[in-house]
Design a protein around this motif. Sequence first.
Motif, mmCIF file in Angstrom:
data_model
loop_
_atom_site.group_PDB
_atom_site.id
_atom_site.type_symbol
_atom_site.label_atom_id
_atom_site.label_comp_id
_atom_site.label_asym_id
_atom_site.label_seq_id
_atom_site.Cartn_x
_atom_site.Cartn_y
_atom_site.Cartn_z
ATOM 1 N N GLU A 162 86.709 36.222 91.816
ATOM 2 C CA GLU A 162 87.579 35.221 91.705
ATOM 3 C C GLU A 162 88.366 33.727 92.659
ATOM 4 O O GLU A 162 88.657 33.083 92.367
ATOM 5 N N PHE A 163 88.642 34.636 93.865
ATOM 6 C CA PHE A 163 89.281 34.270 95.579
ATOM 7 C C PHE A 163 88.524 34.222 96.234
ATOM 8 O O PHE A 163 88.260 35.846 97.028
ATOM 9 N N ALA A 164 88.429 33.657 97.254
ATOM 10 C CA ALA A 164 87.373 34.097 98.466
ATOM 11 C C ALA A 164 87.893 34.633 99.147
ATOM 12 O O ALA A 164 87.196 35.999 99.685
ATOM 13 N N SER A 165 88.720 34.886 99.885
ATOM 14 C CA SER A 165 89.229 35.549 100.928
ATOM 15 C C SER A 165 90.527 37.528 100.575
ATOM 16 O O SER A 165 91.703 37.357 100.102
ATOM 17 N N VAL A 166 89.350 38.060 100.236
ATOM 18 C CA VAL A 166 90.304 39.940 99.328
ATOM 19 C C VAL A 166 90.092 40.442 99.922
ATOM 20 O O VAL A 166 88.693 40.829 99.877
ATOM 21 N N TYR A 167 90.946 40.977 100.886
ATOM 22 C CA TYR A 167 90.929 42.849 100.793
ATOM 23 C C TYR A 167 91.745 44.062 99.927
ATOM 24 O O TYR A 167 92.992 43.578 99.853
ATOM 25 N N ALA A 168 90.806 45.206 100.050
ATOM 26 C CA ALA A 168 92.051 46.305 99.195
ATOM 27 C C ALA A 168 92.648 46.779 100.197
ATOM 28 O O ALA A 168 92.292 47.489 101.076
ATOM 29 N N ALA A 169 93.813 47.229 99.686
ATOM 30 C CA ALA A 169 94.616 47.245 101.323
ATOM 31 C C ALA A 169 94.456 48.983 101.588
ATOM 32 O O ALA A 169 94.003 49.185 100.209
ATOM 33 N N SER A 170 94.283 49.591 102.188
ATOM 34 C CA SER A 170 93.401 50.122 102.834
ATOM 35 C C SER A 170 94.656 51.027 103.901
ATOM 36 O O SER A 170 94.585 50.292 104.862
ATOM 37 N N GLU A 171 94.881 52.693 103.545
ATOM 38 C CA GLU A 171 95.225 52.993 104.772
ATOM 39 C C GLU A 171 95.188 52.878 105.910
ATOM 40 O O GLU A 171 93.510 53.783 106.061
ATOM 41 N N GLY A 172 95.677 52.604 107.186
ATOM 42 C CA GLY A 172 95.205 52.437 108.512
ATOM 43 C C GLY A 172 94.506 51.097 109.167
ATOM 44 O O GLY A 172 94.281 50.346 109.629
ATOM 45 N N MET A 173 94.603 49.797 107.538
ATOM 46 C CA MET A 173 93.756 48.641 107.971
ATOM 47 C C MET A 173 95.131 48.286 108.729
ATOM 48 O O MET A 173 96.521 48.173 108.564
ATOM 49 N N VAL A 174 93.794 46.923 109.848
ATOM 50 C CA VAL A 174 95.836 46.369 110.525
ATOM 51 C C VAL A 174 94.604 44.964 110.713
ATOM 52 O O VAL A 174 93.835 44.835 110.521
ATOM 53 N N ILE A 175 96.085 44.200 110.347
ATOM 54 C CA ILE A 175 94.966 42.633 110.198
ATOM 55 C C ILE A 175 95.606 41.655 111.331
ATOM 56 O O ILE A 175 97.073 42.095 111.061
ATOM 57 N N THR A 176 95.167 41.048 111.618
ATOM 58 C CA THR A 176 95.940 40.429 112.977
ATOM 59 C C THR A 176 95.997 39.006 112.692
ATOM 60 O O THR A 176 94.954 38.491 111.884
ATOM 61 N N LEU A 177 96.910 38.331 112.952
ATOM 62 C CA LEU A 177 97.707 36.835 112.286
ATOM 63 C C LEU A 177 97.251 35.988 113.392
ATOM 64 O O LEU A 177 97.881 36.359 114.382
ATOM 65 N N GLY A 178 97.089 35.042 113.646
ATOM 66 C CA GLY A 178 97.536 33.878 114.761
ATOM 67 C C GLY A 178 96.028 34.345 115.545
ATOM 68 O O GLY A 178 96.407 33.641 116.969
ATOM 69 N N ALA A 179 94.725 34.588 115.538
ATOM 70 C CA ALA A 179 93.389 35.078 116.341
ATOM 71 C C ALA A 179 93.307 33.747 116.130
ATOM 72 O O ALA A 179 93.191 33.213 116.250
ATOM 73 N N PRO A 180 92.584 33.407 117.367
ATOM 74 C CA PRO A 180 91.646 32.706 117.225
ATOM 75 C C PRO A 180 91.067 31.627 116.873
ATOM 76 O O PRO A 180 90.219 32.722 116.118
ATOM 77 N N GLY A 181 91.022 30.368 116.419
ATOM 78 C CA GLY A 181 90.538 30.024 115.025
ATOM 79 C C GLY A 181 90.689 30.110 114.297
ATOM 80 O O GLY A 181 90.985 29.978 112.805
#
Length: 389
Positions: free
Chosen positions: A267-286
């Motif tokens: 239904e949507f292109a960019s999806v993750y299921a929250a997972s304990e220990g997961m780290v998402i970085t915002l503002g990385a190159p590109g």
Amino acid sequence: MTEPIAKLSFWGVRGSTPTVDPATWRYGGNTPCLELIAPDGTQFILDCGTGLRMLGSRWAAPNSGKAPETHILVTHYHWDHIQGIPFFSPLYAENNEFHFYSFRSRFLGRDSLKQVFETQMALPYFPVNVSAMNAKRKFKEMDGGDSFKVGQNKVTARWLNHPQGCLGFRIETPAGTVTYATDNEPGDAQLDESLLELAAGADILINDAQFTPEQLATKRKGWGHSSWLEGAKMARQAGVKTLVLFHHDPDSTDRMVDSILRQAREEFASVYAASEGMVITLGAPGDQVQAHMPGTRTALRREAQFHAKVCGVTEGGKDFEEETMVRDISLQGALISLTHLPRLQSELQVTMEAPGPDGVQAMNLRGYVVRIDAGPEKGHVAVGVVFTD
Ligand SMILES: [Zn+2]
Ligand SMILES: [Zn+2]
């Protein structure tokens, strides 16, 4: 000049009550707690579920100078969002200072969150009372529509649709915007519109995905939660970059969350299921959103070399097939070197040639991508998979 980077860590992702069932270990069993480190070093903690204990045990005291400010935003007072408070060790250390934010509950009146602290640690519910906590604590009330600035960041709160009230938060940092909307049931036109504004153009929308669309339409209607389908709709309408499915039902096994994620990705292109220990970085190159999974949960240690054929889906959504060597393998998973970049949290078919008593035998396994790192060889990535059957 380096780009500003923000780091979003998931310490607890489970809704309602913690789970220790082995069938839920991959996504994790701790209740809601997130941490966002803004580019200017400001630390935000979102909710104080049991995941908060883990955050506390990794607490990094500053080497010198003033400790960075920590701002703790509590969405509401249900157990799963406050249960980690008494077990958050930095609250017992004198030099720490915390700024807490939540709303005035009509059941508690003034200083609601302060009262929650005192009540949950009142005798005989906890061995010591709240006076054992030596850290400085400041409490601030927020109402739907309020916003404030900390350093270079702006926090906005809006009401969500949940029994006894719940706040959603939007945190805007120079590296990107995160909207946190857990414990919310869609269907109230005014509050749906309000969430649409809170999520507008966000890089990350963390959305309640506790129930399936079928449950939400029938027996779980009125319980104050949402589904992956509602999350995908909201993400599309609000022009969100990445949707994170959150607040997994305690009865949802990893397999069930896998299936929820698979449907959401249709239904949507960019999806993750929250997972304990997961780290998402915002503002990385590109301007990419990058997700990483923890190494410790997938520690796989058995040096071996098997020839294997791997089929899967790339980060860009294309099917691939590749011949490779499997290096590290255990009963639970393997580390596979690939030239293709598979999508995190996607399935890989791994056909391995394993030596057996009757010569080399083909072994078919279904792996689930939990970790991607730069590979030892140039042009390769090291892909950690957990075998799901
Ligand atoms: Zn909850
Ligand atoms: Zn709740």
